[in-house]
Write a protein that holds these residues in place. Sequence first.
Motif, PDB file in Angstrom:
ATOM      1  N   GLN A   1      97.719  20.349  80.745  1.00 45.90           N
ATOM      2  CA  GLN A   1      98.011  21.469  79.863  1.00 45.90           C
ATOM      3  C   GLN A   1      98.070  21.027  78.410  1.00 45.90           C
ATOM      4  O   GLN A   1      97.719  21.784  77.501  1.00 45.90           O
ATOM      5  N   ASP A   2      98.472  19.782  78.181  1.00 49.74           N
ATOM      6  CA  ASP A   2      98.521  19.270  76.807  1.00 49.74           C
ATOM      7  C   ASP A   2      97.131  19.231  76.181  1.00 49.74           C
ATOM      8  O   ASP A   2      96.982  19.456  74.970  1.00 49.74           O
ATOM      9  N   VAL A   3      96.120  18.910  76.982  1.00 52.36           N
ATOM     10  CA  VAL A   3      94.752  18.881  76.482  1.00 52.36           C
ATOM     11  C   VAL A   3      94.327  20.279  76.039  1.00 52.36           C
ATOM     12  O   VAL A   3      93.726  20.456  74.965  1.00 52.36           O
ATOM     13  N   GLN A   4      94.649  21.274  76.850  1.00 57.18           N
ATOM     14  CA  GLN A   4      94.319  22.652  76.488  1.00 57.18           C
ATOM     15  C   GLN A   4      95.009  23.057  75.185  1.00 57.18           C
ATOM     16  O   GLN A   4      94.414  23.698  74.318  1.00 57.18           O
ATOM     17  N   SER A   5      96.262  22.664  75.037  1.00 55.13           N
ATOM     18  CA  SER A   5      97.005  23.001  73.824  1.00 55.13           C
ATOM     19  C   SER A   5      96.396  22.311  72.602  1.00 55.13           C
ATOM     20  O   SER A   5      96.308  22.901  71.515  1.00 55.13           O
ATOM     21  N   THR A   6      95.975  21.070  72.781  1.00 53.55           N
ATOM     22  CA  THR A   6      95.357  20.334  71.673  1.00 53.55           C
ATOM     23  C   THR A   6      94.063  20.999  71.227  1.00 53.55           C
ATOM     24  O   THR A   6      93.798  21.158  70.024  1.00 53.55           O
ATOM     25  N   ILE A   7      93.253  21.395  72.201  1.00 54.33           N
ATOM     26  CA  ILE A   7      91.985  22.060  71.870  1.00 54.33           C
ATOM     27  C   ILE A   7      92.245  23.388  71.167  1.00 54.33           C
ATOM     28  O   ILE A   7      91.602  23.713  70.156  1.00 54.33           O
ATOM     29  N   THR A   8      93.191  24.171  71.691  1.00 53.89           N
ATOM     30  CA  THR A   8      93.522  25.454  71.068  1.00 53.89           C
ATOM     31  C   THR A   8      93.990  25.253  69.636  1.00 53.89           C
ATOM     32  O   THR A   8      93.614  26.004  68.726  1.00 53.89           O
ATOM     33  N   GLY A   9      94.802  24.224  69.433  1.00 57.31           N
ATOM     34  CA  GLY A   9      95.292  23.935  68.087  1.00 57.31           C
ATOM     35  C   GLY A   9      94.164  23.611  67.121  1.00 57.31           C
ATOM     36  O   GLY A   9      94.165  24.066  65.961  1.00 57.31           O
ATOM     37  N   ARG A  10      93.208  22.839  67.581  1.00 59.64           N
ATOM     38  CA  ARG A  10      92.081  22.493  66.700  1.00 59.64           C
ATOM     39  C   ARG A  10      91.208  23.708  66.409  1.00 59.64           C
ATOM     40  O   ARG A  10      90.708  23.877  65.293  1.00 59.64           O
ATOM     41  N   LEU A  11      90.985  24.543  67.430  1.00 60.09           N
ATOM     42  CA  LEU A  11      90.176  25.739  67.220  1.00 60.09           C
ATOM     43  C   LEU A  11      90.838  26.707  66.245  1.00 60.09           C
ATOM     44  O   LEU A  11      90.160  27.447  65.525  1.00 60.09           O
ATOM     45  N   GLU A  12      92.166  26.709  66.230  1.00 59.67           N
ATOM     46  CA  GLU A  12      92.920  27.589  65.342  1.00 59.67           C
ATOM     47  C   GLU A  12      93.194  26.965  63.980  1.00 59.67           C
ATOM     48  O   GLU A  12      93.758  27.615  63.095  1.00 59.67           O
ATOM     49  N   SER A  13      92.794  25.716  63.810  1.00 61.27           N
ATOM     50  CA  SER A  13      93.105  25.004  62.567  1.00 61.27           C
ATOM     51  C   SER A  13      92.319  25.582  61.389  1.00 61.27           C
ATOM     52  O   SER A  13      91.275  26.220  61.552  1.00 61.27           O
ATOM     53  N   ALA A  14      92.844  25.336  60.197  1.00 56.58           N
ATOM     54  CA  ALA A  14      92.183  25.831  58.982  1.00 56.58           C
ATOM     55  C   ALA A  14      90.820  25.191  58.782  1.00 56.58           C
ATOM     56  O   ALA A  14      89.953  25.758  58.115  1.00 56.58           O
ATOM     57  N   THR A  15      90.596  24.018  59.390  1.00 57.52           N
ATOM     58  CA  THR A  15      89.312  23.326  59.228  1.00 57.52           C
ATOM     59  C   THR A  15      88.199  24.015  60.007  1.00 57.52           C
ATOM     60  O   THR A  15      87.086  24.205  59.495  1.00 57.52           O
ATOM     61  N   LEU A  16      88.471  24.404  61.266  1.00 55.52           N
ATOM     62  CA  LEU A  16      87.432  24.953  62.136  1.00 55.52           C
ATOM     63  C   LEU A  16      87.408  26.477  62.185  1.00 55.52           C
ATOM     64  O   LEU A  16      86.358  27.063  62.478  1.00 55.52           O
ATOM     65  N   LYS A  17      88.532  27.102  61.937  1.00 51.88           N
ATOM     66  CA  LYS A  17      88.611  28.554  62.094  1.00 51.88           C
ATOM     67  C   LYS A  17      87.578  29.315  61.257  1.00 51.88           C
ATOM     68  O   LYS A  17      87.030  30.332  61.721  1.00 51.88           O
TER      69      LYS A  17
END
Length: 304
Positions: A79-95
């Motif tokens: 589940q931590d991997v999923q949270s990490t990916i979600t965080g990156r997708l929501e980040s100001a860099t990628l969003k």
Amino acid sequence: MRANFVFTELGIAIRRNLSMIVSVILVTFISLTFVGTAGLLQQQIASMKTYWYDKAQVAIYLCTKNSPQDICPQGEASQDVQSTITGRLESATLKPYIEQYYFENHEQAYQTFQEEFKDNAVAKYVTASQLNETFWVNLKDPDQAPIIIESFSGLSGIEEVKDQRSYLDQIFAILNIGSLAAISIAGLMLFSAVLLISTTIRLSAVMRRREIGIMRLVGASNFYIQLPFILEGVVAGLIGSLLAGGAIFAIVSFFVQGFLAQQLPFTSFVGVTDALTLLPGLLGLGAMLAGLAAFSSIRRYLRV
């Protein structure tokens, strides 16, 4: 120059060489049908690229228990991997690059797989746990896919990051090969048509050598003498071109729009308008090749 004389000579030539003229028409018809088909296929490829490339997604496949050990030594993604990916997708860099994304778990992936492969025997042997949990990412600009791939490649718990356009490229490559094959066949057929037209015109000139000699004696110019022969080839080329245009129109109307578009409503296909836009080009190509072949033949072999 009396036009009625020219057209009278043209009618005589066509009646005398009717079987050869029919052969020229048929060869021109078949060759230009291949040319038109190749042109339609190129339009279809361009249309599909525009339609599908905009819908192509980047897939982030998470590790499963069955993933290769060298890529996923930790086994099933946590589940931590999923949270990490979600965080990156929501980040100001990628969003700013992402239009939307969604997560597909094992059960959802299994349902999708069963729907897509319901008629395939392999569907009976696949379990939900064997299928990757996946983040599906839609980009505002599909050309920015390398940014997403670079951001997640090599991250622990991720088996693969895949730009779905790579699958489309393989399909389009096959279609391009088919288009090139059609063009190659069309080229051979057009070459045959040119040779056949040249032979027909030469035979017609031999059979009418007496009339040509008389015309020469009364002061007729070379162009005036040659014009009926050139028109003979042009008429045959135009008729073959019209038949090819009709065949292309029928293919699009009854096969592409009448069948394929009904069976595959999720994609776009060339329409009747696309077929009609090819008609002037086919007519021009048929008339030009026939006229040039006739003119060259007369100029080379007709000595008056």
